[in-house]
Structures are given as C-alpha cells and as structure tokens.
Design an enzyme around this catalytic site. Structure first.
Site, PDB file in Angstrom:
ATOM      1  N   TYR A   1      89.092  38.034  69.673  1.00 46.08           N
ATOM      2  CA  TYR A   1      88.871  38.087  71.112  1.00 46.08           C
ATOM      3  C   TYR A   1      88.893  36.647  71.661  1.00 46.08           C
ATOM      4  O   TYR A   1      88.195  35.773  71.139  1.00 46.08           O
ATOM      5  CB  TYR A   1      87.523  38.757  71.389  1.00 46.08           C
ATOM      6  CG  TYR A   1      87.161  38.740  72.851  1.00 46.08           C
ATOM      7  CD1 TYR A   1      87.876  39.508  73.769  1.00 46.08           C
ATOM      8  CD2 TYR A   1      86.125  37.951  73.323  1.00 46.08           C
ATOM      9  CE1 TYR A   1      87.563  39.475  75.109  1.00 46.08           C
ATOM     10  CE2 TYR A   1      85.814  37.925  74.672  1.00 46.08           C
ATOM     11  CZ  TYR A   1      86.531  38.693  75.552  1.00 46.08           C
ATOM     12  OH  TYR A   1      86.224  38.659  76.887  1.00 46.08           O
TER      13      TYR A   1
ATOM     14  N   ARG B   1      61.061  38.930  78.953  1.00 42.00           N
ATOM     15  CA  ARG B   1      62.092  38.307  78.103  1.00 42.00           C
ATOM     16  C   ARG B   1      61.841  38.649  76.639  1.00 42.00           C
ATOM     17  O   ARG B   1      62.754  38.962  75.887  1.00 42.00           O
ATOM     18  CB  ARG B   1      62.135  36.786  78.318  1.00 42.00           C
ATOM     19  CG  ARG B   1      63.019  36.066  77.302  1.00 42.00           C
ATOM     20  CD  ARG B   1      63.488  34.671  77.719  1.00 42.00           C
ATOM     21  NE  ARG B   1      62.505  33.882  78.409  1.00 42.00           N
ATOM     22  CZ  ARG B   1      61.415  33.336  77.860  1.00 42.00           C
ATOM     23  NH1 ARG B   1      61.164  33.492  76.577  1.00 42.00           N
ATOM     24  NH2 ARG B   1      60.584  32.649  78.596  1.00 42.00           N
TER      25      ARG B   1
ATOM     26  N   LYS C   1      82.165  47.445  76.903  1.00 38.84           N
ATOM     27  CA  LYS C   1      83.382  48.188  76.616  1.00 38.84           C
ATOM     28  C   LYS C   1      83.055  49.666  76.350  1.00 38.84           C
ATOM     29  O   LYS C   1      82.606  50.331  77.237  1.00 38.84           O
ATOM     30  CB  LYS C   1      84.123  47.518  75.461  1.00 38.84           C
ATOM     31  CG  LYS C   1      84.218  45.980  75.595  1.00 38.84           C
ATOM     32  CD  LYS C   1      85.058  45.512  76.780  1.00 38.84           C
ATOM     33  CE  LYS C   1      84.936  44.017  77.077  1.00 38.84           C
ATOM     34  NZ  LYS C   1      85.237  43.138  75.975  1.00 38.84           N
TER      35      LYS C   1
ATOM     36  N   ASP D   1      82.043  41.999  64.637  1.00 41.33           N
ATOM     37  CA  ASP D   1      82.144  42.421  66.038  1.00 41.33           C
ATOM     38  C   ASP D   1      82.704  43.844  66.019  1.00 41.33           C
ATOM     39  O   ASP D   1      83.880  44.055  65.712  1.00 41.33           O
ATOM     40  CB  ASP D   1      83.066  41.451  66.798  1.00 41.33           C
ATOM     41  CG  ASP D   1      83.166  41.782  68.287  1.00 41.33           C
ATOM     42  OD1 ASP D   1      82.986  42.961  68.641  1.00 41.33           O
ATOM     43  OD2 ASP D   1      83.450  40.868  69.079  1.00 41.33           O
TER      44      ASP D   1
END
Ligand code: PLP
Length: 390
Positions: A98, A46, A195, A170
């Site tokens: 978004y 992690r 994307k 973003d």
C-alpha cells in the site's frame, strides 16, 4: 460461536440498565472514580472508552488475538505498531505495498533511524538475503496491493520466529472473515478498517490485534501514549458496518470472480490479477484463507484508453479507496501508488496500464455492463482519435 455470529452480536449486552441491543455511544472523556484508588475500569477516554472497548474486544475475538486496539485510521494503526521498533532496527517489507505505508516508512520512519528492504515475500532466498543482523521485523501484505501476490504467511512467520523478528500482517484485503494471520503464526495484525470492515465508504478507522499478553501490553502502552485512538462515534459506526461483514464479503467475492471471467475474455484487457490467476498463488491462498476477496486488478492493452474508460463508467466510481459496498476503480499509477518512485513501481509491475477494481455488491449484470460499455467506448474513441490524426 461462529465468526458471523460474533460479528452480528458485536456490542450487544453492553448496557445492563437498559438492555440496549446496539452498543451505546459513550461520548464522555472523563469517568468518575467510586473512591480513592478505585476505578470503574474507565478513567480517561484515550486510555479506554466503553464503546471503543466493545469494538476492540470483538476484533480481538474475530482475529483470535489477546487484545484489539482501535485507531483513528489504518495509518495510525501502522504508526502505533511501528512504535515497537527502535532506532537502528531494520524491517523486511512486502514489495508491492500500500503506497501510504511505503510513504510512512520511507519519508518518516527512515528519519527516526529505521530502515526497510522491500522484497517479494514469495521468494525465500530473497528474504534471507535481505536479512541483516539488525533485522527486527517483517511486514506482510497478502494478497498484495495492487498485484494480488500471495505470501505464504505460515512459512514467512515461522522464519520470522526462528530469526526472532516480529511479524506484522496487514489483513485489510482479506478481513478475519477470510483470513486470520495470527492462526498462521503472525504476532500482530493491522487493518485499515476504513475498507471492508467499515464497508460503506463512510468511516476512517484502523485496528491492531496482538498475540500474547506481553506484546499486547506493549501495544496498549503505545496506543495510549501515542494517542491515535478512534473516537466513540466512529467506533460505533464501524461496529454497525462490521455486523454485515460476512454477507458483504461473500457477495464481493462472488461478483469479483464473475468479473475476472469477463475481463479475462475481453479483447482490450491484457492481464487480470486476482488470487486465482496464478496457480502457485492460488494454492497458497486456498491453504491459508477461506476466500479470495473482492479486489482485482487488470492491465489494459492500451494505456491511452484509460482516461476515456474512467470517464465513461456510470456505475463504478473513479475513486481512491476500496472495500465498500459501492464499486470503485483506482488508477494506482497516479493515485494510491504515486508516492512510490517510478523505477520501483515499474519493477514491481505497477505500470501505467494497470487499473485496480474494488468490486462492490451491486448486481453483477450492472457491473459487467458498465465495464463492457467503458472498455468499448474507449476502444472506439481511441481508434477515432487515431483516424482523426491520420
Ligand atoms: C487504505 C489502506 C491502508 C491505510 O488505511 P487508512 O485507513 O486509509 O489510513 C493501509 N493498508 C492497506 C492495505 C490499505 O488498503
């Protein structure tokens, strides 16, 4: 090194003992310590994983940031970044955003005592009047989703700096191939790597890139503490996709430009949205980015045609994502933006006539043929239904 070289070379030279060209996938979650107080640099996955690191270093270099962080999704990346804020803080946010980001902010973070104002970031007066003593951040999407409005990133970030706000961009639609917001003064860049970066509609991932050591250390703590990290297999798959980003983005854009021309001239189409369609947007876009991207939206004249149009497409898939090699079409009204209240959707211009197209890298003749067929079929059948009704 040029960006396309950085992209292609990503993950190379990571295994000295074998010379593997493709970055090995380190599934190990635990790493043996050579001795007490010593570490190979990896302790627990992690906190750090060698495969994920190759990706994180590459995206930091591509965006020009101090550090990169790979997360399990774009939303996980945004959620992690939001950990920089505290109860009582207020953020100014792009108006047509978004839908998932809007939902995260309004349904979840408002419960943690954060507040948000949604503003058309092209309007500086609107930004100033939305600002409050407790404003701490500004969240920018440019071009916006789905209306392709262009924000002057440099100007907004310098206003943010002046006010002491953290600026977050973003950059999903542009990718570092076309736009690098940190170069224009942004503090943090986030991506839905699902994307364009992944590019093949087959990996869910998010990325964060931060400026400067102090901020990067805070993000590193959040990334490790919140734990929404990307698994090694997906990190590898994402790197595999990113190697061809430069070629893909250029082809997405080439096809998108040709499709805007086709749609602009079509009698069933009312309006096309692409960063070139508004003159002011276009000049800002050309100053801050090296391209326009592969996303476009268009409004049909008659919303009753939309169901037939969507079911008549053969090449373009009616599906809710973007940025992959395959062309996808979305109906934001009931899909990506359905969580935004109707009144706000209408105010920003996300109406029931709007379709969003993620232009793939297929042959342009097949895309134009498909859209042309679907627009015409829908026109014929609408007139037929009207005739039948008469
Ligand atoms: C898809 C998307 C997100 C969310 O990313 P996920 O990978 O789906 O979690 C955030 N911002 C934009 C602009 C997006 O298109």
């Amino acid at each position: 090194m040029h960006p396309e070289t950085k992209l292609v070379q990503m993950g190379k030279g990571r295994c000295q003992s074998t010379g593997a060209i493709s970055c090995p996938v380190y599934h190990a979650t635990a790493y043996e310590h050579p001795a007490l107080g010593q570490s190979t640099g990896y302790d627990y996955t992690r906190t750090g994983n060698p495969t994920r690191h190759a990706l994180e270093e590459a995206i930091a270099a591509l965006e020009g940031g101090e550090a990169g962080f790979a997360c399990s999704s774009g939303m996980a990346a945004i959620q992690t970044v939001m950990g920089l804020f505290s109860v009582g803080d207020h953020l100014i946010v792009s108006l047509d955003l978004y839908g998932g980001t809007y939902r995260l902010f309004e349904e979840i973070f408002t419960r943690y005592g954060l507040s948000f104002s949604y503003v058309d970031l092209r309007d500086f007066e609107a930004i100033r009047s939305a600002s409050r003593p407790e404003t701490r951040g500004i969240f920018i999407e440019s071009p916006t989703n789905p209306l392709m409005r262009v924000t002057h990133i440099g100007k907004v970030c310098s206003l943010a700096k002046e006010k002491g706000w953290l600026s977050i961009v973003d950059n999903t639609f542009m990718t570092p191939w076309f736009q690098r917001p940190l170069e224009h003064g942004a503090d943090v860049v986030v991506h839905s790597a699902t994307k364009y970066l992944g590019g093949h509609n087959d990996v869910l991932a998010g990325l964060i890139i931060s400026r400067g050591r102090e901020l990067s250390q805070r993000v590193a703590t959040l990334h490790n503490s919140m734990g929404a990290v990307l698994g090694p297999q997906d990190a590898w798959l994402l790197m595999r996709g990113m190697k061809t980003l430069a070629l893909r983005m250029e082809k997405h854009q080439e096809n998108a430009l040709l499709l805007t021309q086709f749609l602009n001239g079509h009698p069933a189409v009312e309006r096309v949205y692409y960063p070139t369609t508004d003159t002011a947007d276009r000049s800002i876009q050309e100053n801050q980015a090296s391209g326009y991207g592969g996303m476009l939206s268009f409004r049909v004249k008659d919303p009753d045609r939309i169901p037939i149009l969507l079911s008549s497409l053969r090449v373009i898939a009616f599906a809710e994502s973007l940025g992959g090699v395959e062309s996808l079409i979305t109906y934001p009204w009931t899909q990506t933006h359905a969580d935004i209240p109707e009144e706000i959707r209408r105010k920003v211009g996300v109406c029931d006539k709007l379709l969003r197209l993620s232009v793939g890298i297929e042959n342009i003749e097949d895309l134009i043929g498909d859209l042309s067929h679907a627009l015409n079929v829908s026109r014929d059948s609408t007139s037929k239904t009207i005739k039948e009704r008469v």
